[in-house]
Design a protein around this motif. Sequence first.
Motif, PDB file in Angstrom:
ATOM      1  N   LEU A 171      51.037  18.883  51.823  1.00  0.00           N
ATOM      2  CA  LEU A 171      49.763  19.540  51.493  1.00  0.00           C
ATOM      3  C   LEU A 171      49.301  19.181  50.088  1.00  0.00           C
ATOM      4  N   GLU A 172      48.075  19.563  49.815  1.00  0.00           N
ATOM      5  CA  GLU A 172      47.478  19.410  48.479  1.00  0.00           C
ATOM      6  C   GLU A 172      46.789  20.723  48.119  1.00  0.00           C
ATOM      7  N   VAL A 173      47.143  21.292  46.973  1.00  0.00           N
ATOM      8  CA  VAL A 173      46.481  22.509  46.503  1.00  0.00           C
ATOM      9  C   VAL A 173      45.168  22.110  45.838  1.00  0.00           C
ATOM     10  N   GLU A 174      44.065  22.658  46.328  1.00  0.00           N
ATOM     11  CA  GLU A 174      42.767  22.367  45.728  1.00  0.00           C
ATOM     12  C   GLU A 174      42.509  23.242  44.513  1.00  0.00           C
ATOM     13  N   LYS A 175      42.959  24.505  44.571  1.00  0.00           N
ATOM     14  CA  LYS A 175      42.716  25.411  43.447  1.00  0.00           C
ATOM     15  C   LYS A 175      43.738  26.534  43.423  1.00  0.00           C
ATOM     16  N   TRP A 176      44.329  26.741  42.255  1.00  0.00           N
ATOM     17  CA  TRP A 176      45.103  27.947  41.971  1.00  0.00           C
ATOM     18  C   TRP A 176      44.136  28.988  41.424  1.00  0.00           C
ATOM     19  N   LEU A 177      44.128  30.148  41.993  1.00  0.00           N
ATOM     20  CA  LEU A 177      43.182  31.175  41.574  1.00  0.00           C
ATOM     21  C   LEU A 177      43.619  31.786  40.246  1.00  0.00           C
ATOM     22  N   ASP A 178      42.657  31.994  39.355  1.00  0.00           N
ATOM     23  CA  ASP A 178      42.966  32.658  38.087  1.00  0.00           C
ATOM     24  C   ASP A 178      43.452  34.078  38.328  1.00  0.00           C
ATOM     25  N   LEU A 179      42.854  34.735  39.303  1.00  0.00           N
ATOM     26  CA  LEU A 179      43.245  36.093  39.678  1.00  0.00           C
ATOM     27  C   LEU A 179      43.555  36.113  41.168  1.00  0.00           C
ATOM     28  N   ARG A 180      44.701  36.676  41.516  1.00  0.00           N
ATOM     29  CA  ARG A 180      45.065  36.778  42.924  1.00  0.00           C
ATOM     30  C   ARG A 180      44.088  37.698  43.648  1.00  0.00           C
ATOM     31  N   ILE A 181      43.741  37.369  44.897  1.00  0.00           N
ATOM     32  CA  ILE A 181      42.924  38.268  45.722  1.00  0.00           C
ATOM     33  C   ILE A 181      43.882  39.278  46.355  1.00  0.00           C
ATOM     34  N   PRO A 182      43.847  40.537  45.919  1.00  0.00           N
ATOM     35  CA  PRO A 182      44.870  41.510  46.347  1.00  0.00           C
ATOM     36  C   PRO A 182      44.821  41.804  47.845  1.00  0.00           C
ATOM     37  N   LYS A 183      45.987  42.076  48.381  1.00  0.00           N
ATOM     38  CA  LYS A 183      46.116  42.454  49.790  1.00  0.00           C
ATOM     39  C   LYS A 183      45.223  43.638  50.125  1.00  0.00           C
ATOM     40  N   ALA A 184      45.186  44.642  49.235  1.00  0.00           N
ATOM     41  CA  ALA A 184      44.406  45.855  49.520  1.00  0.00           C
ATOM     42  C   ALA A 184      42.935  45.539  49.712  1.00  0.00           C
TER      43      ALA A 184
ATOM     44  N   MET B 247      49.102  44.510  31.878  1.00  0.00           N
ATOM     45  CA  MET B 247      48.569  43.274  31.309  1.00  0.00           C
ATOM     46  C   MET B 247      49.368  42.067  31.778  1.00  0.00           C
ATOM     47  N   LEU B 248      50.696  42.179  31.758  1.00  0.00           N
ATOM     48  CA  LEU B 248      51.545  41.054  32.150  1.00  0.00           C
ATOM     49  C   LEU B 248      51.277  40.620  33.584  1.00  0.00           C
ATOM     50  N   GLU B 249      50.996  41.578  34.469  1.00  0.00           N
ATOM     51  CA  GLU B 249      50.836  41.277  35.891  1.00  0.00           C
ATOM     52  C   GLU B 249      49.382  41.211  36.326  1.00  0.00           C
ATOM     53  N   HIS B 250      48.453  41.086  35.376  1.00  0.00           N
ATOM     54  CA  HIS B 250      47.042  41.219  35.750  1.00  0.00           C
ATOM     55  C   HIS B 250      46.595  40.140  36.731  1.00  0.00           C
ATOM     56  N   ARG B 251      47.143  38.937  36.647  1.00  0.00           N
ATOM     57  CA  ARG B 251      46.759  37.896  37.611  1.00  0.00           C
ATOM     58  C   ARG B 251      47.207  38.275  39.019  1.00  0.00           C
ATOM     59  N   GLU B 252      48.440  38.771  39.117  1.00  0.00           N
ATOM     60  CA  GLU B 252      48.994  39.109  40.424  1.00  0.00           C
ATOM     61  C   GLU B 252      48.285  40.295  41.064  1.00  0.00           C
ATOM     62  N   THR B 253      47.807  41.215  40.246  1.00  0.00           N
ATOM     63  CA  THR B 253      47.124  42.393  40.788  1.00  0.00           C
ATOM     64  C   THR B 253      45.619  42.182  40.917  1.00  0.00           C
ATOM     65  N   GLY B 254      45.124  41.033  40.444  1.00  0.00           N
ATOM     66  CA  GLY B 254      43.694  40.751  40.552  1.00  0.00           C
ATOM     67  C   GLY B 254      42.838  41.523  39.576  1.00  0.00           C
ATOM     68  N   GLN B 255      43.426  42.007  38.475  1.00  0.00           N
ATOM     69  CA  GLN B 255      42.664  42.773  37.484  1.00  0.00           C
ATOM     70  C   GLN B 255      42.252  41.883  36.317  1.00  0.00           C
TER      71      GLN B 255
END
Length: 464
Positions: free
Chosen positions: A101-114, A238-246
Amino acid sequence: MIYSAFDYAISPGGRMATWLLNCNPKTFNLDEHRGAGEVLTSWTIARHKAEVAAGDKFVLWVSGPNAGVAAYGRFTGAAEFGQVDPRFWTTDPGPKHFVPLEVEKWLDLRIPKARLAGDARMADATILRQPFAGNPHRLTSDQWQAIHEAIEAENDDPGWHLEPGATIRRKDLHARYGGSSQNGIATSGTTDNILIFTAASSGHQHGYYDTWNEDGTFHYTGEGQTGDQRMIRGNRAMLEHRETGQRLRLFEGARGTVRYLGEWTLNQDQSYTWAEAPGTGGGPMRQVIRFHLVPVRATITTPQVGVGQSYVVVDEEVIPAPAAPSTPDPDLVGRNLSTHRRLQNQLAQEAQNRGLTALSPGAADPDFDLAWRDSQDRLTVCEVKSLTLANEARQLRAGLGQVLDYRDQLSNRAADVAALLWIERQPTESRWINLCRQVGVTLAWPGREETVFSVAKRTPKSDE
């Protein structure tokens, strides 16, 4: 026209399949993989091996407490079988089927499951109904569209109405976006924002020494006024803001009217470091977290509109605490700190009584005690020092060096800058008056207010 992976996947008549690849952080360390500079070129699969094909589109889902979509891209070939690189796995996976595969884009902020789970189109998605099923998960066109729209909405920064440089009363800010008005790191339970506030005038008394760097980055001190700081509550958010989409929203000021300095994110190479700083009121040295922030979009990295912010009256009641040898100013403890703050507040009040606007340092300013501008737009920057017979020479040397440094740093942000060293009483050695005069610094103390405020009426550089 430039098309993304999503555009091709949802184009009318398109025949490409769409998939979701699930990453379990307990078995594969994706953060370590990316931190090592590795390029993601394949992913193991356990089903649909005969159906995946070159050109198919995928999103990468990370499971766990902060589950959500982290990237998207396309498959570059059909499924293969072979040995898998074991370096980032918790156990050696051995030979497996995988898809290139080829990754086209890593998201700056994760799109949360919720957020995705709240979309009716995702109701039957197997990643939500059968999260432990093997890779890959097939996505319908409606599910792909729902994820696509969520990513596009993130790019548009929905629901945020402030532009960098705008000012707002802090109470109104929290009424609109949530979060506590009492915290320097205010996590919101009603919006996807973390509001963070920097103010030298109030932060330094708690050992919060935030700094602007020449490359446009910003180092922000975590929360916790006494004892070693820990990666909990606001610090962890703050540390997890990318993972939580904040989103991290930085503001200059702590009370009253604050100024928006734009959206920031943590440096991916090094999110934070540890440093030493004194506790509240010059208390014992302790470990503090220094978050490494980088600007996102249209962010004011170094505010250039004027110097300082409205003066913040400092608390003159001080609980004595022993000073550590490496305290930034070891004389600012106990009696000396209380006297320092009283002198500072009195001088600020005198400036205001004379129709001047007293200023405390803003986020981009050096750590002066106070400043003011006169009607001719001349800026006076001031360092305050308490004096005892034992520390007089040391305090005068330190104060003179500090105020000269402040004047130099502010010289490119004001047409004319006057330097004032305001001390508790007349020095026992008159040579200090002449020494200060030689380098263009006014040395004064209570009872010599007329000397101080006549500086504002002089022609530029007349002290030199």
